[in-house]
Structures are given as structure tokens and as C-alpha cells.
Motif scaffolding. Structure first.
Motif, mmCIF file in Angstrom:
data_model
loop_
_atom_site.group_PDB
_atom_site.id
_atom_site.type_symbol
_atom_site.label_atom_id
_atom_site.label_comp_id
_atom_site.label_asym_id
_atom_site.label_seq_id
_atom_site.Cartn_x
_atom_site.Cartn_y
_atom_site.Cartn_z
ATOM 1 N N ARG A 156 47.824 15.267 2.879
ATOM 2 C CA ARG A 156 48.419 14.591 1.731
ATOM 3 C C ARG A 156 49.499 15.418 1.056
ATOM 4 O O ARG A 156 50.391 14.871 0.389
ATOM 5 N N GLY A 157 49.458 16.746 1.216
ATOM 6 C CA GLY A 157 50.482 17.579 0.592
ATOM 7 C C GLY A 157 51.882 17.299 1.084
ATOM 8 O O GLY A 157 52.869 17.585 0.391
ATOM 9 N N LEU A 158 52.008 16.723 2.278
ATOM 10 C CA LEU A 158 53.329 16.434 2.831
ATOM 11 C C LEU A 158 54.051 15.325 2.078
ATOM 12 O O LEU A 158 55.240 15.103 2.297
ATOM 13 N N GLU A 159 53.345 14.627 1.184
ATOM 14 C CA GLU A 159 53.980 13.577 0.390
ATOM 15 C C GLU A 159 54.671 14.137 -0.852
ATOM 16 O O GLU A 159 55.447 13.439 -1.495
ATOM 17 N N VAL A 160 54.372 15.377 -1.193
ATOM 18 C CA VAL A 160 55.005 16.007 -2.355
ATOM 19 C C VAL A 160 56.455 16.335 -2.006
ATOM 20 O O VAL A 160 56.735 16.869 -0.926
ATOM 21 N N PRO A 161 57.419 16.012 -2.873
ATOM 22 C CA PRO A 161 58.834 16.143 -2.508
ATOM 23 C C PRO A 161 59.246 17.502 -1.959
ATOM 24 O O PRO A 161 59.959 17.568 -0.955
ATOM 25 N N ALA A 162 58.821 18.595 -2.586
ATOM 26 C CA ALA A 162 59.237 19.910 -2.092
ATOM 27 C C ALA A 162 58.706 20.165 -0.687
ATOM 28 O O ALA A 162 59.404 20.713 0.175
ATOM 29 N N ALA A 163 57.461 19.770 -0.437
ATOM 30 C CA ALA A 163 56.878 19.942 0.886
ATOM 31 C C ALA A 163 57.551 19.022 1.889
ATOM 32 O O ALA A 163 57.807 19.407 3.033
ATOM 33 N N ALA A 164 57.840 17.789 1.469
ATOM 34 C CA ALA A 164 58.489 16.831 2.363
ATOM 35 C C ALA A 164 59.859 17.334 2.795
ATOM 36 O O ALA A 164 60.278 17.146 3.940
ATOM 37 N N HIS A 165 60.557 18.001 1.885
ATOM 38 C CA HIS A 165 61.870 18.556 2.232
ATOM 39 C C HIS A 165 61.735 19.595 3.335
ATOM 40 O O HIS A 165 62.533 19.631 4.272
ATOM 41 N N ALA A 166 60.708 20.452 3.230
ATOM 42 C CA ALA A 166 60.514 21.492 4.233
ATOM 43 C C ALA A 166 60.030 20.918 5.559
ATOM 44 O O ALA A 166 60.270 21.501 6.613
ATOM 45 N N ALA A 167 59.357 19.769 5.513
ATOM 46 C CA ALA A 167 58.725 19.216 6.708
ATOM 47 C C ALA A 167 59.677 18.444 7.606
ATOM 48 O O ALA A 167 59.399 18.259 8.801
ATOM 49 N N GLY A 168 60.787 17.948 7.073
ATOM 50 C CA GLY A 168 61.709 17.176 7.899
ATOM 51 C C GLY A 168 61.093 15.843 8.315
ATOM 52 O O GLY A 168 60.344 15.217 7.559
ATOM 53 N N GLU A 169 61.398 15.402 9.527
ATOM 54 C CA GLU A 169 60.829 14.156 10.044
ATOM 55 C C GLU A 169 59.332 14.324 10.287
ATOM 56 O O GLU A 169 58.910 15.308 10.897
ATOM 57 N N LEU A 170 58.552 13.351 9.839
ATOM 58 C CA LEU A 170 57.100 13.424 10.007
ATOM 59 C C LEU A 170 56.671 12.611 11.225
ATOM 60 O O LEU A 170 57.051 11.446 11.376
ATOM 61 N N HIS A 171 55.873 13.238 12.072
ATOM 62 C CA HIS A 171 55.323 12.586 13.257
ATOM 63 C C HIS A 171 53.821 12.836 13.276
ATOM 64 O O HIS A 171 53.332 13.813 12.700
ATOM 65 N N LEU A 172 53.089 11.970 13.951
ATOM 66 C CA LEU A 172 51.631 12.064 13.982
ATOM 67 C C LEU A 172 51.112 11.773 15.379
ATOM 68 O O LEU A 172 51.546 10.816 16.023
ATOM 69 N N ASP A 173 50.189 12.608 15.830
ATOM 70 C CA ASP A 173 49.402 12.316 17.028
ATOM 71 C C ASP A 173 47.943 12.446 16.622
ATOM 72 O O ASP A 173 47.496 13.534 16.253
ATOM 73 N N THR A 174 47.200 11.362 16.658
ATOM 74 C CA THR A 174 45.805 11.382 16.220
ATOM 75 C C THR A 174 44.893 12.079 17.216
ATOM 76 O O THR A 174 43.721 12.327 16.897
ATOM 77 N N LEU A 175 45.379 12.375 18.407
ATOM 78 C CA LEU A 175 44.560 12.954 19.475
ATOM 79 C C LEU A 175 43.364 12.054 19.801
ATOM 80 O O LEU A 175 42.368 12.503 20.349
ATOM 81 N N GLY A 176 43.494 10.778 19.432
ATOM 82 C CA GLY A 176 42.423 9.827 19.693
ATOM 83 C C GLY A 176 41.241 9.960 18.759
ATOM 84 O O GLY A 176 40.175 9.398 19.025
ATOM 85 N N VAL A 177 41.404 10.680 17.662
ATOM 86 C CA VAL A 177 40.307 10.922 16.721
ATOM 87 C C VAL A 177 40.443 9.973 15.533
ATOM 88 O O VAL A 177 41.491 9.918 14.894
ATOM 89 N N ALA A 178 39.383 9.245 15.245
ATOM 90 C CA ALA A 178 39.367 8.368 14.075
ATOM 91 C C ALA A 178 38.879 9.151 12.857
ATOM 92 O O ALA A 178 37.993 10.008 12.961
ATOM 93 N N MET A 179 39.457 8.855 11.720
ATOM 94 C CA MET A 179 38.980 9.465 10.479
ATOM 95 C C MET A 179 37.592 8.929 10.125
ATOM 96 O O MET A 179 37.270 7.780 10.452
ATOM 97 N N PRO A 180 36.752 9.725 9.458
ATOM 98 C CA PRO A 180 35.400 9.262 9.102
ATOM 99 C C PRO A 180 35.435 7.952 8.319
ATOM 100 O O PRO A 180 36.235 7.790 7.409
ATOM 101 N N GLY A 181 34.588 7.020 8.749
ATOM 102 C CA GLY A 181 34.496 5.745 8.076
ATOM 103 C C GLY A 181 35.517 4.727 8.524
ATOM 104 O O GLY A 181 35.550 3.610 8.009
ATOM 105 N N GLU A 182 36.359 5.095 9.500
ATOM 106 C CA GLU A 182 37.374 4.174 9.979
ATOM 107 C C GLU A 182 37.182 3.926 11.458
ATOM 108 O O GLU A 182 36.656 4.753 12.197
ATOM 109 N N VAL A 183 37.630 2.795 11.904
ATOM 110 C CA VAL A 183 37.540 2.421 13.306
ATOM 111 C C VAL A 183 38.937 2.514 13.904
ATOM 112 O O VAL A 183 39.900 2.018 13.330
ATOM 113 N N GLY A 184 39.031 3.144 15.064
ATOM 114 C CA GLY A 184 40.325 3.286 15.709
ATOM 115 C C GLY A 184 41.043 4.514 15.212
ATOM 116 O O GLY A 184 40.479 5.377 14.564
#
Length: 210
Positions: A180-208
Motif C-alpha cells: 500500500r505504500g506505493l500509493e503515496v505520492p513520494a513513493a509512487a514517484h520513486a517506483a515508476g511504472e507499477l507492475h504485478l505478478d501474483t505468482l499464482g498466490v491468492a490473498m487471504p480471504g480471496e479467491v483467485g
């Protein structure tokens, strides 16, 4: 479905996957290597920065795969291999077995074509020490593309606070879920383009996938 999560929830999903016998580090390394391979020319020099935790192991896994593709890989392991967590130590052994070597700092005069930032990831919650900050400043001074794994080093992944001068990434590739810290403007500036690979792992309490 949330677009980002606290670090504790990401860690919980990771622990659950590991408890199920899944080896996540090779998957993360393969994802990072594929990301880089799509964006770099044959013969390019890639510098992987491997920190003292599992983020460093992800970088080592990526370096091993990219080396096998014929790229010129250099690995900087500032804290050395002693004390690496088990999976990261396994990744280090794989890098050495593939013919790779490590240095404690970038070679003098080296300016790589791309940097993989695997120094700290989501685990950093204190200011960068002087040696780490000097390394980050060197990387930023090169003005070359940087792929940060999970979050750029120098960012608190939960709060987005700057823990010094962070690595300035062109891309950030998060694994499992985005911190969630990547949503903060200063952090977002340092992060550039955001990409995600879930590695096939679902978050607790979620399906898929997250």
C-alpha cells in the motif's frame, strides 16, 4: 478487490503458500528475468543488487536466469552471503553453480545498461545506513533504467515514507500483491511504472489472484 495491501497481509499470503510447499523465490526470479529480457538488448550489461534478505534471493534467481540467456550479468552482494535466509542462500548457490561471481560494490567505472534492485523490498522499516545510501546514490547517478523488486529500496512499503534517498526506478515489479505504500505520492514517484505478478498466490480471504 483492493489494489494494494499492508505488508502483514502480503506476508501472511506468502507464509500460507510456503506452508503449502510452494517455492515462490524461483517464480519471482523467473518473472523478474522475463520482465528484463523483454526490455534489454542481447549483450547488455545488467547489474543485480542483492540485499541480505529474500529480496536479494529474488534478484539472484533473476540474475541466474538472465545469465543463461547470454546477458552480461554482474551481481553486487554488499552484505555477503553469510546469514542469507535459506531460500536466498539456495539462490546464491544456484548463481555460483551457474558460473556467476559476486562483488561487494559495483566495479569502478562500470555503468550498466539496466539495474535490478533487490536490496530490501518490503522488508525495510528503518533509514538506509550510510553504506547502503552511498550505493543507492551511485545507482541513481548512472541514470540508467532500474527494475525494483516489490518496492524501490529506501521506501517503507507500508507507509510510503522515504527512508533516505530511495532508488529511482523506471519500473517496480511487485510479487503476490502490491504494497500500500506505493500509493503515496513520494513513493509512487520513486517506483515508476507499477507492475504485478501474483505468482499464482491468492490473498487471504480471496479467491483467485490478487
Amino acid at each position: 478487490m483492493p489494489s494494494s495491501y499492508p505488508v502483514a497481509r502480503i506476508r501472511a499470503a506468502e507464509r500460507q503458500a510456503l506452508a503449502e510447499g510452494r517455492r515462490l523465490m524461483p517464480l519471482a526470479g523467473a518473472a523478474a528475468a522475463a520482465f528484463v529480457a523483454r526490455r534489454i538488448a542481447p549483450g547488455a550489461v545488467v547489474l543485480a543488487l542483492a540485499g541480505p534478505g529474500n529480496n536479494g534471493g529474488d534478484a539472484l534467481e533473476a540474475a541466474t536466469r538472465l545469465r543463461k540467456l547470454g546477458l552480461d550479468l554482474r551481481v553486487v552482494l554488499p552484505a555477503g552471503a553469510q546469514g542469507l535466509p535459506e531460500d536466498a542462500a539456495r539462490a546464491f548457490a544456484g548463481w555460483i553453480a551457474a558460473g556467476g561471481t559476486v562483488t561487494a560494490a559495483p566495479e569502478p567505472g562500470l555503468v550498466p545498461d539496466l539495474v535490478i534492485d533487490g536490496l530490501f523490498g518490503i522488508g525495510l522499516n528503518r533509514p538506509l545506513g550510510p553504506g547502503w545510501q552511498a550505493l543507492v546514490d551511485t545507482v541513481n547517478g548512472w541514470h540508467v533504467p532500474v527494475l525494483a523488486l516489490d518496492v524501490p529500496s529506501g521506501i517503507d512499503a507500508d507507509t510510503g515514507a522515504l527512508l533516505g534517498r530511495p532508488i529511482l526506478a523506471r519500473w517496480t515489479l511487485s510479487f503476490i500483491a502490491r504494497a500500500r505504500g506505493l500509493e503515496v505520492p513520494a513513493a509512487a514517484h520513486a517506483a515508476g511504472e507499477l507492475h504485478l505478478d501474483t505468482l499464482g498466490v491468492a490473498m487471504p480471504g480471496e479467491v483467485g489472484e490478487a
